[in-house]
Design a protein around this motif. Structure first.
Motif, PDB file in Angstrom:
ATOM      1  N   HIS A   6      33.144 -16.560 -69.452  1.00 36.89           N
ATOM      2  CA  HIS A   6      32.728 -17.864 -69.939  1.00 36.89           C
ATOM      3  C   HIS A   6      33.124 -18.038 -71.406  1.00 36.89           C
ATOM      4  O   HIS A   6      33.651 -19.081 -71.806  1.00 36.89           O
ATOM      5  N   ALA A   7      32.848 -17.015 -72.209  1.00 37.34           N
ATOM      6  CA  ALA A   7      33.098 -17.117 -73.651  1.00 37.34           C
ATOM      7  C   ALA A   7      34.580 -17.289 -73.948  1.00 37.34           C
ATOM      8  O   ALA A   7      34.963 -18.117 -74.788  1.00 37.34           O
ATOM      9  N   TRP A   8      35.444 -16.513 -73.273  1.00 37.88           N
ATOM     10  CA  TRP A   8      36.878 -16.630 -73.522  1.00 37.88           C
ATOM     11  C   TRP A   8      37.403 -17.998 -73.101  1.00 37.88           C
ATOM     12  O   TRP A   8      38.245 -18.591 -73.776  1.00 37.88           O
ATOM     13  N   ARG A   9      36.894 -18.515 -71.987  1.00 34.37           N
ATOM     14  CA  ARG A   9      37.335 -19.842 -71.549  1.00 34.37           C
ATOM     15  C   ARG A   9      36.898 -20.904 -72.549  1.00 34.37           C
ATOM     16  O   ARG A   9      37.669 -21.824 -72.882  1.00 34.37           O
ATOM     17  N   ASN A  10      35.669 -20.787 -73.071  1.00 33.30           N
ATOM     18  CA  ASN A  10      35.193 -21.751 -74.047  1.00 33.30           C
ATOM     19  C   ASN A  10      35.978 -21.674 -75.354  1.00 33.30           C
ATOM     20  O   ASN A  10      36.255 -22.700 -75.986  1.00 33.30           O
ATOM     21  N   ARG A  11      36.347 -20.459 -75.769  1.00 38.43           N
ATOM     22  CA  ARG A  11      37.147 -20.322 -76.994  1.00 38.43           C
ATOM     23  C   ARG A  11      38.511 -20.989 -76.834  1.00 38.43           C
ATOM     24  O   ARG A  11      39.014 -21.638 -77.754  1.00 38.43           O
ATOM     25  N   LEU A  12      39.126 -20.812 -75.665  1.00 31.72           N
ATOM     26  CA  LEU A  12      40.426 -21.436 -75.413  1.00 31.72           C
ATOM     27  C   LEU A  12      40.307 -22.953 -75.420  1.00 31.72           C
ATOM     28  O   LEU A  12      41.143 -23.652 -76.024  1.00 31.72           O
ATOM     29  N   GLN A  13      39.253 -23.480 -74.783  1.00 31.33           N
ATOM     30  CA  GLN A  13      39.051 -24.924 -74.788  1.00 31.33           C
ATOM     31  C   GLN A  13      38.805 -25.440 -76.196  1.00 31.33           C
ATOM     32  O   GLN A  13      39.300 -26.509 -76.573  1.00 31.33           O
ATOM     33  N   THR A  14      38.057 -24.684 -76.995  1.00 32.65           N
ATOM     34  CA  THR A  14      37.800 -25.087 -78.371  1.00 32.65           C
ATOM     35  C   THR A  14      39.087 -25.165 -79.174  1.00 32.65           C
ATOM     36  O   THR A  14      39.322 -26.132 -79.919  1.00 32.65           O
ATOM     37  N   LEU A  15      39.943 -24.153 -79.029  1.00 31.35           N
ATOM     38  CA  LEU A  15      41.211 -24.143 -79.756  1.00 31.35           C
ATOM     39  C   LEU A  15      42.081 -25.327 -79.361  1.00 31.35           C
ATOM     40  O   LEU A  15      42.643 -26.016 -80.225  1.00 31.35           O
ATOM     41  N   LEU A  16      42.172 -25.600 -78.057  1.00 28.29           N
ATOM     42  CA  LEU A  16      43.000 -26.711 -77.587  1.00 28.29           C
ATOM     43  C   LEU A  16      42.466 -28.056 -78.069  1.00 28.29           C
ATOM     44  O   LEU A  16      43.239 -28.925 -78.498  1.00 28.29           O
ATOM     45  N   LEU A  17      41.151 -28.235 -78.006  1.00 32.38           N
ATOM     46  CA  LEU A  17      40.568 -29.498 -78.440  1.00 32.38           C
ATOM     47  C   LEU A  17      40.714 -29.690 -79.944  1.00 32.38           C
ATOM     48  O   LEU A  17      40.965 -30.806 -80.416  1.00 32.38           O
ATOM     49  N   LEU A  18      40.561 -28.612 -80.705  1.00 37.43           N
ATOM     50  CA  LEU A  18      40.718 -28.715 -82.158  1.00 37.43           C
ATOM     51  C   LEU A  18      42.162 -29.050 -82.523  1.00 37.43           C
ATOM     52  O   LEU A  18      42.412 -29.874 -83.413  1.00 37.43           O
ATOM     53  N   LEU A  19      43.115 -28.434 -81.832  1.00 35.84           N
ATOM     54  CA  LEU A  19      44.527 -28.758 -82.068  1.00 35.84           C
ATOM     55  C   LEU A  19      44.825 -30.201 -81.682  1.00 35.84           C
ATOM     56  O   LEU A  19      45.594 -30.894 -82.368  1.00 35.84           O
ATOM     57  N   ALA A  20      44.217 -30.661 -80.588  1.00 36.64           N
ATOM     58  CA  ALA A  20      44.408 -32.051 -80.182  1.00 36.64           C
ATOM     59  C   ALA A  20      43.854 -33.004 -81.234  1.00 36.64           C
ATOM     60  O   ALA A  20      44.471 -34.031 -81.559  1.00 36.64           O
ATOM     61  N   LEU A  21      42.706 -32.663 -81.784  1.00 36.80           N
ATOM     62  CA  LEU A  21      42.087 -33.502 -82.811  1.00 36.80           C
ATOM     63  C   LEU A  21      42.962 -33.571 -84.063  1.00 36.80           C
ATOM     64  O   LEU A  21      43.190 -34.653 -84.625  1.00 36.80           O
ATOM     65  N   LEU A  22      43.468 -32.417 -84.493  1.00 37.55           N
ATOM     66  CA  LEU A  22      44.363 -32.395 -85.651  1.00 37.55           C
ATOM     67  C   LEU A  22      45.651 -33.156 -85.366  1.00 37.55           C
ATOM     68  O   LEU A  22      46.190 -33.849 -86.232  1.00 37.55           O
ATOM     69  N   GLY A  23      46.155 -33.023 -84.137  1.00 33.94           N
ATOM     70  CA  GLY A  23      47.377 -33.734 -83.761  1.00 33.94           C
ATOM     71  C   GLY A  23      47.197 -35.240 -83.785  1.00 33.94           C
ATOM     72  O   GLY A  23      48.085 -35.979 -84.234  1.00 33.94           O
ATOM     73  N   ILE A  24      46.051 -35.719 -83.306  1.00 36.69           N
ATOM     74  CA  ILE A  24      45.785 -37.154 -83.315  1.00 36.69           C
ATOM     75  C   ILE A  24      45.704 -37.678 -84.737  1.00 36.69           C
ATOM     76  O   ILE A  24      46.259 -38.734 -85.070  1.00 36.69           O
TER      77      ILE A  24
END
Length: 312
Positions: A6-24
């Motif tokens: 669970h923790a590793w999946r959440n960390r990956l989702q966090t990284l992707l969402l943060l990169l998406a936010l910075l990209g926007i």
């Protein structure tokens, strides 16, 4: 599924969402000011990540009129907080504060080196010690995982994106006579992307918040060794704070789509926690039948109305 997966999946989702936010945000800056605007957005985000205003935590506590809880007022509460902080490898236990609000709520401020957790009067009077331990562990997990810094950055980037969109709209209004006269041309696609960028950033920020809540739940279960305690607290908080529509129309609950919420659905959080029942410590924290009642009286004050609703 173990809490580690669970923790590793959440960390990956966090990284992707943060990169998406910075990209926007970078895209909004580029559409408005070109390549310089893109670098401006990224530099501003980096500054926000590195520098945190020291007064932010104090201002938040002052907003809620929070008062420090001393050790002699609540020795059991402090003992649980210290044990949880030790298990989370924090350099110091968070300072505990009492918020004189009838709402069932708790929040953390600060960072790993110096942090605080505020517990509302409604929460302290509603939950058992076992459930309060789960809530404390959830907030300590936010502190240990650096969620306060991550969500602060996300909020800053989202606001920066909204600022770019507003500036673009103002410039469009100023240039409207020239556009109507045919003197200049407007890239409609770029204008549309700039207009929707704040909404995309907000959706990414909400998604990031939900992921961090899941991650904090899982870490809290590991810290307490008692996922059922936090699950019970979440279920009780949901029953107490359900919306008026939930009372009038049973089963209605939160009518908005899940992707518009800051927190995941309580049912899903409880289900994930209960699935971890066999993957926790033998020595659980907070199962003692203890209770805490603050040695301060909540002030008698009427709710104050703001455009966003009532504040207590």
């Amino acid at each position: 599924m173990s809490w580690r997966r669970h923790a590793w999946r959440n960390r990956l989702q966090t990284l992707l969402l943060l990169l998406a936010l910075l990209g926007i945000s970078a895209l909004a800056g580029r559409l408005l000011f070109g390549e310089d605007g893109m670098w401006m957005a990224l530099l501003a985000s980096l500054i926000a990540l590195v520098i945190q205003p020291a007064a932010g935590a104090r201002l938040t506590l002052a907003l809620y009129q929070a008062q420090p809880i001393s050790v002699h007022q609540a020795p059991d509460l402090w003992r649980v907080a210290r044990r949880l902080a030790e298990r989370a490898d924090l350099p110091a236990a968070p300072l505990l504060y009492y918020a004189p609000s009838p709402l069932v709520n708790a929040f953390a401020v600060g960072q790993r080196q110096q942090s605080a957790i505020a517990l509302s009067d409604g929460l302290l009077r509603t939950l058992s010690m076992r459930e309060i331990a789960g809530v404390l562990a959830h907030e300590i997990a936010h502190i240990a995982n650096g969620d306060l810094r991550v969500m602060s950055l996300a909020d800053y980037v989202s606001r920066l994106t909204a600022l770019f969109a507003v500036v673009g709209q103002v410039l469009l209004l100023l240039a409207l006579p020239l556009v109507l006269a045919g003197s200049i041309e407007i890239d409609l696609l770029a204008l549309l992307l700039l207009a929707v960028s704040p909404h995309l950033a907000l959706l990414a920020q909400l998604g990031l918040s939900r992921v961090r809540e899941f991650d904090a739940d899982l870490e809290a279960a590991r810290l307490t060794g008692d996922p059922a305690g936090l699950a019970s607290a979440l279920a009780k908080i949901e029953r107490v704070t359900r919306s008026w529509r939930g009372w009038l129309l049973p089963g209605w609950g939160n009518p908005e789509p899940s992707w518009l919420r800051t927190h995941p659905a309580t049912e899903e959080r409880v289900s994930r926690l209960l699935s971890l029942a066999g993957d926790t410590r033998d020595e659980a924290i907070g199962r003692e039948k203890l209770a805490y009642r603050p040695d301060v009286s909540p002030p008698r004050r009427r709710p104050r109305w703001y455009p966003g609703g009532y504040w207590y």
